[in-house]
Design an enzyme around this catalytic site. Structure first.
Site, PDB file in Angstrom:
ATOM      1  CG  ASP A  14      -2.099   0.885   1.014  1.00 26.68           C
ATOM      2  OD1 ASP A  14      -2.442   1.214  -0.063  1.00 26.68           O
ATOM      3  OD2 ASP A  14      -2.663   1.307   2.066  1.00 26.68           O
ATOM      4  CD  GLU A  71      -3.680   3.617  -1.945  1.00 28.80           C
ATOM      5  OE1 GLU A  71      -3.873   2.569  -1.211  1.00 28.80           O
ATOM      6  OE2 GLU A  71      -3.023   4.721  -1.636  1.00 28.80           O
TER       7      GLU A  71
END
Length: 116
Positions: A14, A71
């Site tokens: 992430d 994202e």
């Protein structure tokens, strides 16, 4: 982490490009996906540097056989830009706001998508 991968779990790195995510982690650990940090994605339309970082992360991920998710997609222009680079997946307010599990299931079904 390797045991999870052997059992079929997919693992994501992430916020790639910021903080503790690093190239060392990327090559030593059995990730299946990297996620481009939203701090780059939200500036894609205003910043040449952010576009360069996004493209580099997508190219790196694909060259290592990883899926790439962006994202923080908040507009159609950014989504189109990511599509033009071959980004595999996107998440952000343009696609959907956070929602409870039941609402998410309905959202998926209304669009004829699959949960798998």
């Amino acid at each position: 982490m390797t045991r999870f991968r052997v059992k079929g779990f997919q693992l994501s790195l992430d916020d790639f490009g910021t903080g503790y995510s690093s190239m060392v982690q990327l090559v030593r650990l059995p990730f299946s996906e990297i996620k481009v940090d939203k701090s780059f994605v939200v500036l894609a339309q205003q910043s040449r540097e952010s576009r360069t970082v996004i493209k580099s992360i997508i190219d790196l991920g694909h060259s290592l056989g990883l899926a790439v998710t962006a994202e923080g997609v908040e507009d159609v222009e950014t989504l189109n830009y990511l599509n033009s680079l071959g980004c595999d997946l996107a998440q952000g307010y343009f696609i959907a706001r956070p929602m409870p599990g039941d609402a998410a299931r309905n959202w998926v079904e209304q669009r004829g998508l699959s949960l798998v």
